[in-house]
Motif scaffolding. Structure first.
Motif, PDB file in Angstrom:
ATOM      1  N   ARG A 142       0.833  -1.218   0.000  1.00 48.53           N
ATOM      2  CA  ARG A 142       0.000   0.000   0.000  1.00 48.53           C
ATOM      3  C   ARG A 142       0.864   1.264   0.000  1.00 48.53           C
ATOM      4  NH1 ARG A 142      -5.393   0.387   3.416  1.00 48.53           N
ATOM      5  NH2 ARG A 142      -6.236   0.062   1.331  1.00 48.53           N
ATOM      6  N   GLN A 143       2.040   1.227   0.673  1.00 46.11           N
ATOM      7  CA  GLN A 143       2.864   2.430   0.792  1.00 46.11           C
ATOM      8  C   GLN A 143       4.287   2.038   1.137  1.00 46.11           C
ATOM      9  OE1 GLN A 143       1.675   5.013   3.988  1.00 46.11           O
ATOM     10  NE2 GLN A 143       2.882   6.768   3.273  1.00 46.11           N
ATOM     11  N   THR A 144       5.260   2.744   0.528  1.00 45.05           N
ATOM     12  CA  THR A 144       6.672   2.501   0.814  1.00 45.05           C
ATOM     13  C   THR A 144       7.219   3.635   1.664  1.00 45.05           C
ATOM     14  OG1 THR A 144       6.979   1.293  -1.266  1.00 45.05           O
ATOM     15  CG2 THR A 144       8.951   2.187  -0.188  1.00 45.05           C
ATOM     16  N   LEU A 145       7.874   3.274   2.785  1.00 40.09           N
ATOM     17  CA  LEU A 145       8.516   4.244   3.649  1.00 40.09           C
ATOM     18  C   LEU A 145      10.025   4.099   3.555  1.00 40.09           C
ATOM     19  CD1 LEU A 145       6.256   3.843   6.834  1.00 40.09           C
ATOM     20  CD2 LEU A 145       5.963   5.423   4.924  1.00 40.09           C
ATOM     21  N   LYS A 146      10.760   4.892   4.324  1.00 43.58           N
ATOM     22  CA  LYS A 146      12.208   4.865   4.248  1.00 43.58           C
ATOM     23  C   LYS A 146      12.778   3.522   4.692  1.00 43.58           C
ATOM     24  CE  LYS A 146      16.342   7.336   5.756  1.00 43.58           C
ATOM     25  NZ  LYS A 146      16.885   8.472   6.569  1.00 43.58           N
ATOM     26  N   ASN A 147      12.255   2.962   5.768  1.00 41.22           N
ATOM     27  CA  ASN A 147      12.797   1.709   6.318  1.00 41.22           C
ATOM     28  C   ASN A 147      11.737   0.622   6.468  1.00 41.22           C
ATOM     29  OD1 ASN A 147      15.504   2.707   6.740  1.00 41.22           O
ATOM     30  ND2 ASN A 147      14.646   3.928   8.422  1.00 41.22           N
ATOM     31  N   ALA A 148      10.602   0.839   5.802  1.00 41.59           N
ATOM     32  CA  ALA A 148       9.523  -0.138   5.977  1.00 41.59           C
ATOM     33  C   ALA A 148       8.566  -0.077   4.795  1.00 41.59           C
ATOM     34  CB  ALA A 148       8.783   0.140   7.273  1.00 41.59           C
ATOM     35  N   GLU A 149       7.711  -1.099   4.739  1.00 40.57           N
ATOM     36  CA  GLU A 149       6.647  -1.143   3.742  1.00 40.57           C
ATOM     37  C   GLU A 149       5.311  -1.330   4.474  1.00 40.57           C
ATOM     38  OE1 GLU A 149       6.832  -0.845   0.506  1.00 40.57           O
ATOM     39  OE2 GLU A 149       9.017  -0.903   0.194  1.00 40.57           O
ATOM     40  N   ARG A 150       4.263  -0.780   3.864  1.00 41.37           N
ATOM     41  CA  ARG A 150       2.926  -0.939   4.418  1.00 41.37           C
ATOM     42  C   ARG A 150       2.079  -1.759   3.453  1.00 41.37           C
ATOM     43  NH1 ARG A 150       1.900   5.152   7.011  1.00 41.37           N
ATOM     44  NH2 ARG A 150       3.232   4.820   8.873  1.00 41.37           N
ATOM     45  N   PHE A 151       1.290  -2.670   4.042  1.00 43.46           N
ATOM     46  CA  PHE A 151       0.501  -3.602   3.231  1.00 43.46           C
ATOM     47  C   PHE A 151      -0.953  -3.641   3.729  1.00 43.46           C
ATOM     48  CE2 PHE A 151       4.879  -5.016   3.541  1.00 43.46           C
ATOM     49  CZ  PHE A 151       5.229  -5.365   2.247  1.00 43.46           C
ATOM     50  N   TYR A 152      -1.764  -4.266   2.912  1.00 48.02           N
ATOM     51  CA  TYR A 152      -3.113  -4.623   3.357  1.00 48.02           C
ATOM     52  C   TYR A 152      -3.423  -6.008   2.821  1.00 48.02           C
ATOM     53  CZ  TYR A 152      -4.755  -3.491  -1.381  1.00 48.02           C
ATOM     54  OH  TYR A 152      -4.939  -3.471  -2.737  1.00 48.02           O
ATOM     55  N   THR A 153      -4.410  -6.622   3.441  1.00 47.26           N
ATOM     56  CA  THR A 153      -4.866  -7.936   2.980  1.00 47.26           C
ATOM     57  C   THR A 153      -6.293  -7.791   2.480  1.00 47.26           C
ATOM     58  OG1 THR A 153      -5.809  -8.568   5.103  1.00 47.26           O
ATOM     59  CG2 THR A 153      -3.455  -9.016   4.787  1.00 47.26           C
ATOM     60  N   PRO A 154      -6.778  -8.738   1.694  1.00 41.54           N
ATOM     61  CA  PRO A 154      -8.183  -8.662   1.233  1.00 41.54           C
ATOM     62  C   PRO A 154      -9.175  -8.539   2.396  1.00 41.54           C
ATOM     63  CG  PRO A 154      -6.988 -10.294  -0.006  1.00 41.54           C
ATOM     64  CD  PRO A 154      -6.064  -9.863   1.086  1.00 41.54           C
ATOM     65  N   GLU A 155      -8.928  -9.273   3.478  1.00 44.52           N
ATOM     66  CA  GLU A 155      -9.852  -9.204   4.616  1.00 44.52           C
ATOM     67  C   GLU A 155      -9.774  -7.852   5.314  1.00 44.52           C
ATOM     68  OE1 GLU A 155     -12.764 -10.467   7.376  1.00 44.52           O
ATOM     69  OE2 GLU A 155     -12.202 -11.034   5.327  1.00 44.52           O
ATOM     70  N   LEU A 156      -8.527  -7.301   5.426  1.00 38.97           N
ATOM     71  CA  LEU A 156      -8.383  -5.986   6.041  1.00 38.97           C
ATOM     72  C   LEU A 156      -9.082  -4.930   5.206  1.00 38.97           C
ATOM     73  CD1 LEU A 156      -7.199  -4.102   8.173  1.00 38.97           C
ATOM     74  CD2 LEU A 156      -5.064  -4.036   6.853  1.00 38.97           C
ATOM     75  N   LYS A 157      -8.968  -5.050   3.861  1.00 40.28           N
ATOM     76  CA  LYS A 157      -9.633  -4.068   2.985  1.00 40.28           C
ATOM     77  C   LYS A 157     -11.143  -4.168   3.139  1.00 40.28           C
ATOM     78  CE  LYS A 157      -9.482  -0.925  -0.271  1.00 40.28           C
ATOM     79  NZ  LYS A 157     -10.897  -0.548  -0.229  1.00 40.28           N
ATOM     80  N   ARG A 158     -11.658  -5.409   3.228  1.00 40.61           N
ATOM     81  CA  ARG A 158     -13.104  -5.581   3.362  1.00 40.61           C
ATOM     82  C   ARG A 158     -13.583  -4.986   4.688  1.00 40.61           C
ATOM     83  NH1 ARG A 158     -16.791  -8.714   5.629  1.00 40.61           N
ATOM     84  NH2 ARG A 158     -15.269  -9.982   6.765  1.00 40.61           N
TER      85      ARG A 158
END
Length: 885
Positions: A515-531
């Motif tokens: 979902r988003q790229t940071l300096k030292n990390a990545e952000r994600f979502y799952t289908p269930e989280l989106k729902r």
């Protein structure tokens, strides 16, 4: 945008309102938002427009420069393809402070708000003027004083009839009346004290003579057309002619209502203006601006603004009672039955201390119900306003319980008991529908409690379950992935996310979507989280919208009871005013006044000045026995209490006709129609009037308008001119009051020779304030006694005031010379030849033939049979003879 430090330059007031000059040339090329601003400025050309843009009210061009100057804000600039425009913004959350400054600078302020949410707008956010803020149509508590009235008034004229109509936009009170002359018009405007005045084309108002300084607008004839006024008034009452008398009142009432509607958004009749009341000025004790000022009913001319009669009386429990008490003091009654009804109620409350205290304690929980009802009716009340309304209604049972403990035959209290409506259904609705401590904003949830609406509960449960699922997600995902540093968060831009540091990216499951790229990390979502996110957001948005709709329904249900709320407010206000008068009477040892059946003398036993006694440890009471139509000359030293005595008589009369107990051991009074005062020195330099000219103008009003039922106070008439002229004017005035007017008058003077009038006129009496002299020391006894004073003790008062000793000693020597030459005490009389020549009598040997001739003329003059005009002619002849010597 660049800051501009040049914010102090003056701006042409005409350029501040109306279409911005700086945008006229680019009108067709303006951006949609600036075009919207330009159009609203054009529509409200008499007001300074505040244009909402997000969290600020923006102004542009000359208006921006003026706002920056008046409000001490930074002037910035907006630049686009059409040009550069000066800009200044006011933060919405602190707008009241800045609006107050703009009003003080004599501007009307049109507030253009965003009337749709930006996220719901298909293009440009729609804006509309929801309120025009003017000095006379304020509705926000931040701009209004607690427990005060704030009127906009309209004045029209039809022939000899001058009409006044006034509206309090915050409470919905509407009054209308008419008078037959300009003096009556000024008196009514002084009583109303409007903050804003609309003047019709045929009407004139002497603004310099008003005790207030309202914003004044000259209205065109079309704005006060009778046909339009009748149509306007018909929206409020079924039969306008049953409410107003004549076209002048009709036009004034229609004009002021139309103006009030315009300031509140122009959406039609103001639903909370449910009662339009016509009153007759003759139904109230006449108190013009001079009397109100001289008696210090509301303003103290010296130090201590609270040292006024109203300040002494105002121990009211709530704002409602304070406004009512203010109105009673501005309009004391002249109907004896109504006065006695109030006194009966006050007496009953003085006799039941526990019940009175219980009622007053309950009333302290009452909010300003009149203003609350107005906000509810206008659709401007928030959830906290409704809870304040419920708190007020919660107090009503305790008020009634306290009244039930008052065992009385007072009809006024019985009537109030019947009028106090608990409005249990309104109280219950608010209790069920509004949280005990709701947020100020009503569109973002948290207003409606659980259990009020099933659908709202279901949406909130869905939202809650979703958030709980998200709250547990972090632990589940850490266990599933083995990433101990994994975290779950949320922001307004990207919504819910699962954050994984770069060091653990190799352990991210396949069902994670970046979902988003940071300096030292990545952000994600799952289908269930989106729902779940969609479910939470959807439920929250629908819940907020439903909650706002439910709140509006509740508010509308309460608004439907506006008239009942206003009736309750009136009853609580009157009860608070009566209970306050009772409490003051008990605390200050006041007595119930009695009234003569028809006329009669002013008979006061051990009377006291209500304000002066409240500021001093000791006060010397005095009796007053003033036969009807008498002229009582009051002599004595300065500082001995003459002015205090006269004022206390007038204040006792005013208090009695308000329906209050009075500061005296006993009082038996007539009902007077007017109180006139000529007390104290004042001038009007700006208006071209000296102190003496101002005094003569006030005297003229008294001698023309006083009646046998009036009370007149005169203090040192004639002191602003030569001794001969002043004495002549004072004597002629006393004679005219006695022979022609017949009013009961108190006349303080240092012209001691006037005391001889008591020997020649049957209704002229003498009173004096005595003093003890011990060498050069004088002790004022502040006690009134029969007969004239023997001295004014002016030199002694000068010594007490700190006048340099050489001046005091020289003055004493001169006075001693007068006493030696004329054979009487100082200040009693000065020989006419000495006055005319500007020298003291001690320098005149008195042997000249001219002086002897003047003396013979005076001796041969029968003062008791000399008319005022003959006295003036005689003085003129004597003056000519002296000047010819």
């Amino acid at each position: 945008m660049d800051a501009d430090s040049d914010t102090g330059a003056s701006v042409d007031a005409d350029a501040v309102t109306g279409p911005p000059d700086g945008m006229v040339d680019a009108r067709d090329e303006l951006t949609p938002m600036l075009s919207q601003y330009f159009d609203l400025c054009t529509e409200y050309e008499d007001a300074l427009l505040l244009f909402q843009n997000g969290d600020f009210y923006q102004t542009y061009c000359d208006a921006a420069a003026e706002v920056a100057r008046v409000c001490e804000l930074t002037l910035t600039r907006r630049e686009d393809s059409t040009g550069t425009y000066p800009m200044a913004g006011i933060p919405i959350d602190n707008a009241a402070t800045y609006v107050e400054r703009l009003l003080a600078a004599d501007y009307r302020v049109a507030v253009a708000e965003q009337v749709e949410r930006p996220e719901e707008a298909s293009g440009l956010v729609d804006r509309a003027v929801t309120q025009v803020v003017t000095p006379g149509t304020l509705i926000d508590d931040e701009l209004l004083g607690t427990g005060t009235k704030n009127y906009v008034a309209a004045v029209t004229r039809e022939g000899a009839t001058r009409a006044v109509a006034a509206v309090d936009a915050a409470t919905g009170e509407c009054l209308v009346t008419s008078v037959d002359d300009d003096a009556g018009l000024l008196a009514e405007l002084d009583r109303l004290a409007p903050a804003e005045l609309l003047v019709g084309p045929s009407a004139t108002v002497d603004r310099e003579s008003l005790s207030v300084a309202p914003m004044v607008t000259e209205h065109e004839a079309v704005a006060m057309d009778a046909a339009r006024a009748r149509e306007r008034l018909s929206a409020y009452v079924a039969r306008p002619d049953a409410v107003v008398e004549g076209d002048a009142e009709l036009r004034a009432c229609g004009a002021v209502l139309a103006y009030a509607e315009w300031t509140q958004g122009g959406d039609g009749p103001l639903e909370y203006v449910t009662r339009i009341r016509r009153y007759d000025p003759r139904a109230a004790l006449g108190l013009d601006a001079t009397a109100i000022r001289s008696l210090e009913l509301f303003e103290n001319r010296g130090a201590g603004s609270s040292e006024t009669l109203f300040g002494v009386l105002d121990d009211t429990a709530c704002a409602l009672g304070r406004r009512t008490l203010d109105g009673w003091l501005r309009r004391p009654l002249v109907d004896r039955d109504r006065i006695e009804a109030r006194l009966d109620a006050v007496e009953a409350l003085t006799e039941h201390a526990l019940a009175r205290d219980a009622v007053r304690e309950a009333l302290r929980e009452v909010y300003d119900l009149e203003r609350l009802a107005g906000r509810v009716s206008r659709g401007r009340a928030n959830a906290r306003d409704l809870r304040s309304l419920k708190t007020t209604l919660d107090a009503v049972p305790d008020v009634l319980s306290g009244l039930d403990d008052v065992d009385t035959t007072a009809d006024r209290l019985d009537a109030l008991r019947d009028r106090i409506d608990p409005l249990d259904e309104v109280r219950g609705l608010i209790a069920r529908a509004i949280q005990p401590d709701p947020p100020v904003e009503v569109t973002e949830g948290g207003v409606i409690p659980e259990g009020f609406d099933d659908e709202l509960d279901r949406l909130r449960e869905t939202e809650r379950e979703g958030r709980e699922w998200v709250a547990d997600l972090e632990a589940r995902e850490r266990e599933r992935t083995g990433i101990d540093s994994l975290s779950v968060g949320h922001n307004q831009v990207h919504g819910y996310y699962i954050e994984v540091t770069d060091a653990n990216l190799d352990r991210v499951p396949d069902d994670y979507t970046r979902r988003q790229t940071l300096k030292n990390a990545e952000r994600f979502y799952t289908p269930e989280l989106k729902r779940r996110e969609d479910e939470i957001i959807g439920a929250a948005e629908r819940a907020d919208k439903l909650e706002y709709d439910l709140f509006r329904e509740v508010r509308e249900s309460v608004a439907a009871e506006t008239e009942r709320l206003q009736d309750l407010a009136d009853a609580l206000a009157e009860l608070d005013a009566l209970a306050t008068l009772a409490a003051v009477a008990v605390d200050r040892d006041y007595a119930r006044p009695a009234f003569h059946d028809d006329g009669g003398e002013i008979d006061i036993e051990a009377g006291r000045h209500p304000v002066v006694e409240s500021t001093q440890d000791q006060f010397v009471p005095n009796d007053a026995a003033l036969p009807p139509g008498s002229v009582t000359l009051v002599t004595g030293p300065n500082m001995s209490g003459k002015s205090t005595y006269m004022r206390q008589v007038a204040l006792i009369v005013v208090l009695a006709q308000v329906g209050s107990f009075v500061p005296a051991d006993a009082a038996r009074l007539p009902v007077v129609d007017r109180v006139f005062t000529r007390v104290g020195a004042s001038d009007d330099i700006a208006g071209g009037q000296s102190t003496f000219m101002r005094e003569m103008a006030e005297l003229t009003s008294i001698l023309h308008e006083a009646t046998p039922d009036s009370l007149v106070l005169l203090d040192e008439v004639g002191r602003g001119t030569s001794t001969a002229d002043g004495r002549a004017i004072a004597r002629a005035t006393a004679e005219f009051l006695h022979d022609e007017v017949g009013a009961t008058a108190l006349f303080a003077t240092h012209y001691h020779d006037l005391t001889g009038l008591a020997d020649a006129y049957d209704r002229v009496r003498n009173l004096h304030f005595a003093a003890d002299r011990d060498g050069t020391d004088v002790t004022f006894l502040h006690r009134v006694a029969e007969g004239p004073a023997s001295s004014s003790y002016g030199v002694e008062v000068a010594r007490m005031a700190g006048v340099p000793d050489p001046v005091v000693e020289r003055a004493g020597a001169l006075v001693g010379g007068d006493r030696e030459t004329n054979g009487h005490d100082e200040g009693v009389q000065v020989t006419l030849d000495g006055v005319a020549n500007g020298v003291d009598a001690a320098d005149d040997d008195g042997d000249s033939a001219d002086d002897a001739a003047l003396a013979d003329t005076l001796r041969e003059t029968d003062l008791a049979r000399t008319t005022p005009i003959e006295a003036l002619n005689l003085l003129a002849d004597l003056k000519d003879r002296v000047e010819d010597e």
